[in-house]
Design an enzyme around this catalytic site. Structure first.
Site, PDB file in Angstrom:
ATOM      1  N   GLU A  82       0.819  -1.212   0.000  1.00 31.30           N
ATOM      2  CA  GLU A  82       0.000   0.000   0.000  1.00 31.30           C
ATOM      3  C   GLU A  82       0.855   1.265   0.000  1.00 31.30           C
ATOM      4  OE1 GLU A  82      -3.649   0.170   1.438  1.00 31.30           O
ATOM      5  OE2 GLU A  82      -3.604   2.259   0.813  1.00 31.30           O
ATOM      6  N   ASP A  83       1.931   1.259   0.764  1.00 30.05           N
ATOM      7  CA  ASP A  83       2.672   2.500   1.005  1.00 30.05           C
ATOM      8  C   ASP A  83       4.051   2.575   0.344  1.00 30.05           C
ATOM      9  OD1 ASP A  83       0.574   3.274   2.530  1.00 30.05           O
ATOM     10  OD2 ASP A  83       1.510   2.839   4.461  1.00 30.05           O
TER      11      ASP A  83
END
Ligand code: MN
Length: 493
Positions: A82-83
């Protein structure tokens, strides 16, 4: 003692895991940590700490619950796709498909694009789909949320309120329904402070004051009971006072017109014994010493709560006239009561594992979803069709499809693919042939039977289909066949 925070490290995590699951491949856990460390190395949390502190803390929360090391390992990696630049494929290559599958689940829950009430509903919907796919994803998500709440002070007040409210109204009720009391209590008490700051302070003071009062007589009561158990030859594994969580105390007070004296279980005495027979014997001895309060004896062993909770409860009048609640249960019931569905991945002496998919939870959860939606329907800004209750059904391969309540096999077919809808001639629900207008129910497994020579959908399907997708495709097919027919009958120029 000065306020020193003990920093969690990968070594403290490995030590914790090796204590409850000695056969774990600790190298793999360390590898996951190194991998996450590298991936997040340029990121700083809002708290000013290096990002890796967050997944590490999440992994610790789970390890403290003695959760399956596979889940702990996935927790270390949970924010990577996600990051960061690192992809899910890379995680799969390094850590295998099981861990990658869990992280894919977390990532899907990821960011929400909606605002206000729609965000709320979308969040709920995503949680249910994720849960239906693999409950372990939700266990990681709860630990993730607990750590975010623990470090919420770093965020602006507006965000603090939103995250805390979401935790209180979506996460905690789900944890409760899954029987995860430990996580439910943490989610509630951590959020309570931000959602109702004044009430939080008032309730906290009230509780502290009451607990102080009880500290004078509770040890005496525990002593007396322990002696009587010894005389009767009953083994007691543990006996201790357990505080009620602040938020449930608050809720109970509200129900009881703020009369703190009528809340008897603010501190309950918990007794852990070896067997079910010991539970009943213990109850008998307590009633022999003290008079039970009428209507307060509850046998959740022969009649467990819907979330699986098993325990005996009784409230007695002690000599001094003080009223004390006792909760009696076995070690196994106690684990289940604290960890609920997570207890399936909980390590005990046998290190036993339970099946990955627990379809029966889905019906349970669909009920909860209705409750929450019902509560929401008071808010006027809600769009009605957005609020429509959803059901969760499966493809034969086990993929989860969510549909509005009342959907039929044709809706399911079009949801998967237009061609499958157009060529659909029959359906099986849970391996039984059914008609195409049969209403689907939560947890059904649906198989669509196709006829590849079929020309297109029947217009009769419009009488019973529920989804916009199915209806628009059926209408489109009608238009198409009409133009075809017109072209065929109209004279050529
Ligand atoms: Mn996270």
């Amino acid at each position: 003692m000065p306020d020193v925070e003990i920093k969690e490290t990968i070594d403290s995590l490995l030590k914790l895991v090796s204590l409850y699951a000695p056969k774990t491949d600790l190298e793999l856990v360390r590898l996951a940590y190194d991998f996450a460390f590298d991936a997040h190395k340029d990121q700083i949390r809002k708290t000013g700490e290096p990002y890796i502190e967050h997944p590490l803390a999440v992994a610790h929360i789970l390890a403290e619950m003695r959760i399956d090391p596979v889940i702990v390992t996935a927790a270390l990696l949970h924010d990577v796709p996600e990051d960061t630049e690192v992809t899910l494929e890379e995680i799969e290559k390094n850590f295998g498909s099981e861990i990658a599958g869990l992280i894919a689940g977390i990532t899907k829950l990821g960011k929400l694009k909606y605002r206000g009430v729609e965000r709320y509903i979308e969040n709920l919907r995503k949680m249910f789909v994720a849960m239906a796919e693999d409950v372990r994803v939700i266990i990681i998500k709860f630990a993730d949320r607990i750590h975010n709440l623990q470090t919420l002070d770093a965020l602006p007040p507006q965000k603090q309120y939103r995250i805390a409210l979401e935790s209180l109204e979506i996460y905690a009720p789900i944890a409760n329904r899954l029987g995860m009391d430990e996580m439910k209590s943490q989610l509630e008490d951590l959020s309570f402070r931000y959602v109702y700051p004044k009430e939080y302070q008032r309730i906290k003071n009230l509780r502290d004051e009451k607990i102080k009062g009880m500290e004078c007589y509770l040890p005496e009561i525990i002593n007396k009971a322990t002696n009587e158990f010894k005389k009767a030859g009953i083994t007691i594994n543990e006996i201790y006072g357990r505080n009620k969580c602040l938020y449930s105390f608050y809720r109970k007070l509200t129900r009881k017109n703020n009369d703190a004296n009528s809340v008897y279980d603010l501190v309950a005495v918990r007794i852990i014994v070896p067997t079910v027979a010991d539970c009943y014997a213990t109850l008998g001895i307590l009633h022999n010493i003290w008079k039970p309060v009428k209507g307060r004896i509850k046998d959740y062993i022969s009649q467990p709560k819907p979330n699986g909770y098993r325990s005996l409860h009784t409230t007695v009048f002690s000599e001094t006239g003080k009223i004390v609640e006792f909760q009696i249960r076995t070690e196994k019931f106690n684990d289940e009561a604290q960890f609920g569905v997570a207890a399936y991945w909980h390590y005990d002496q046998e290190g036993a594992h339970m099946p990955r998919k627990e379809v029966r939870w889905i019906t349970e959860l669909a009920e909860l979803q209705k409750d929450i939606l019902h509560k929401l329907s008071d808010l006027e800004e809600i769009k009605v069709d957005f609020l429509q209750s959803r059901i969760f059904v499966f493809t034969p391969k086990g993929d989860v499809i969510d549909l509005p309540e009342g959907a039929v096999p044709v809706d399911f077919a079009y949801h998967i693919h237009t061609d499958i809808g157009n060529k659909c001639t029959g359906a099986k629900i849970n391996e039984k042939m059914v008609s195409l207008d049969t209403e689907l129910k939560n947890g059904d497994v649906i198989e669509i039977i196709m006829d590849k020579n079929r020309k297109g959908p029947s217009q009769d399907w419009l009488k019973f289909t529920k989804t916009h997708t199915a209806r628009s495709r059926i209408k489109a097919a009608q238009k198409k066949s009409l133009t075809g027919w017109l072209r065929a009958v109209l004279p050529k120029k």
